[in-house]
Design a protein around this motif. Structure first.
Motif, PDB file in Angstrom:
ATOM      1  N   PHE A 148     -25.110 -18.311  31.934  1.00 62.75           N
ATOM      2  CA  PHE A 148     -25.440 -17.611  33.173  1.00 62.75           C
ATOM      3  C   PHE A 148     -26.523 -16.555  32.955  1.00 62.75           C
ATOM      4  CE2 PHE A 148     -23.587 -15.925  37.327  1.00 62.75           C
ATOM      5  CZ  PHE A 148     -23.732 -17.124  37.995  1.00 62.75           C
ATOM      6  N   HIS A 149     -26.506 -15.904  31.794  1.00 63.69           N
ATOM      7  CA  HIS A 149     -27.472 -14.826  31.542  1.00 63.69           C
ATOM      8  C   HIS A 149     -28.884 -15.357  31.277  1.00 63.69           C
ATOM      9  CE1 HIS A 149     -25.757 -15.918  27.611  1.00 63.69           C
ATOM     10  NE2 HIS A 149     -26.909 -15.561  27.093  1.00 63.69           N
ATOM     11  N   HIS A 150     -29.022 -16.669  31.135  1.00 64.88           N
ATOM     12  CA  HIS A 150     -30.352 -17.255  30.954  1.00 64.88           C
ATOM     13  C   HIS A 150     -31.001 -17.646  32.287  1.00 64.88           C
ATOM     14  CE1 HIS A 150     -30.299 -17.464  26.589  1.00 64.88           C
ATOM     15  NE2 HIS A 150     -29.077 -17.965  26.635  1.00 64.88           N
ATOM     16  N   PHE A 151     -30.262 -17.573  33.385  1.00 62.40           N
ATOM     17  CA  PHE A 151     -30.784 -18.040  34.668  1.00 62.40           C
ATOM     18  C   PHE A 151     -31.628 -16.958  35.344  1.00 62.40           C
ATOM     19  CE2 PHE A 151     -26.693 -20.778  35.240  1.00 62.40           C
ATOM     20  CZ  PHE A 151     -27.151 -21.664  34.263  1.00 62.40           C
ATOM     21  N   ASP A 152     -32.756 -17.364  35.918  1.00 62.56           N
ATOM     22  CA  ASP A 152     -33.582 -16.431  36.703  1.00 62.56           C
ATOM     23  C   ASP A 152     -32.759 -15.792  37.817  1.00 62.56           C
ATOM     24  OD1 ASP A 152     -36.186 -16.772  35.483  1.00 62.56           O
ATOM     25  OD2 ASP A 152     -36.256 -18.749  36.394  1.00 62.56           O
ATOM     26  N   ASP A 153     -31.997 -16.608  38.531  1.00 62.60           N
ATOM     27  CA  ASP A 153     -31.303 -16.166  39.746  1.00 62.60           C
ATOM     28  C   ASP A 153     -29.852 -16.647  39.702  1.00 62.60           C
ATOM     29  OD1 ASP A 153     -30.397 -15.590  42.285  1.00 62.60           O
ATOM     30  OD2 ASP A 153     -32.184 -16.361  43.321  1.00 62.60           O
TER      31      ASP A 153
END
Length: 258
Positions: A148-153
């Motif tokens: 999740f922490h790698h997602f832009d949004d």
């Protein structure tokens, strides 16, 4: 494809072939933490002890898992005993290949567990043609394990995943509590002893608070029965190749589609 997406893809392609060996202890720890909490997750699982020698047991009910940003299949491995189908999706060809090679090596049919290449959270493409078939919808549970922490949004990611759930289906996130920049190396490309690790630029969010995750879930209409737990006293991220260790507070959050 956004610049961050391409950076993610390139890094995880490079990391894929050694990932399982390098982080085997960490992977096993998180698998065990997820399995311990399967009742808390709130899915009507397949009873893995249901076949006890009866003459003709009824066919299993279908319980389907979407393992998004699946990597080599940590979440799928944790929950495979309790579902009838695991579908992994990842934007890295290398990770998809590692996932599928592991499945083949175990003799598991692709109809029960497989990963495909794809991106559900491209803001410009809300319904990718390659992921539009019925096999990519009506899941009982969708999980993002440490992605999740790698997602832009992340809010958009939750919405797109919620769209793939059946009514009452569960969205679950496993990720980091808020923290400063990493020092050392934890296997997810964070930090680097005074120099930038190649994947540090793929980290978009330095963890999430319970309030942030609850807001994201409610915005995606998956706030039913929302709950948030910490995994014990922390998870040790140990790189068996580099010999480095680091401890991080990791949470699991769950909510049902309303």
């Amino acid at each position: 494809m956004s610049e961050n997406t391409e950076t993610n893809r390139a890094h995880w392609n490079e990391a894929a072939s050694t990932y399982n060996n390098r982080f085997s202890k960490t992977i096993q720890q998180i698998i065990e933490e997820i399995q311990k909490r399967r009742e808390w997750i709130g899915v009507d699982w397949v009873d893995d002890a249901s076949s006890d020698g009866e003459e003709s047991s009824p066919p299993k009910k279908a319980v389907r898992l979407l393992d998004y940003a699946c990597g080599t299949g940590l979440v799928s491995r944790a929950l495979a005993p309790y579902v009838t189908q695991c579908m992994g999706i990842d934007l890295s060809e290398g990770m998809v290949n590692e996932y599928n090679a592991s499945v083949q090596n175990q003799g598991i049919p692709a109809s029960e567990m497989r990963a495909v290449l794809g991106n559900l959270i491209d803001a410009s493409d809300p319904n990718p043609a390659a992921l539009s078939g019925p096999e990519f919808h009506d899941f009982d549970i969708a999980v993002v394990g440490l992605g999740f922490h790698h997602f832009d949004d992340p809010a958009l990611a939750a919405q797109r995943l919620a769209e793939r759930l059946k009514k009452g289906g569960v969205l679950m996130i496993v990720d980091f509590m808020p923290h400063g920049h990493f020092h050392g190396h934890d296997g997810h490309g964070h930090g680097g002893h005074g120099h930038e690790h190649p994947a540090q630029k793929t980290v978009m969010h330095m963890g999430f608070s319970e309030e942030e995750i609850k807001r994201i879930f409610e915005g995606a209409d998956v706030g039913g029965g929302f709950d948030f737990v910490l995994l014990g006293k922390g998870v040790v991220f140990e790189d068996g190749e580099k010999g480095t260790k680091m401890e991080r507070n990791v949470f699991m959050a769950r909510g049902s589609k309303l």
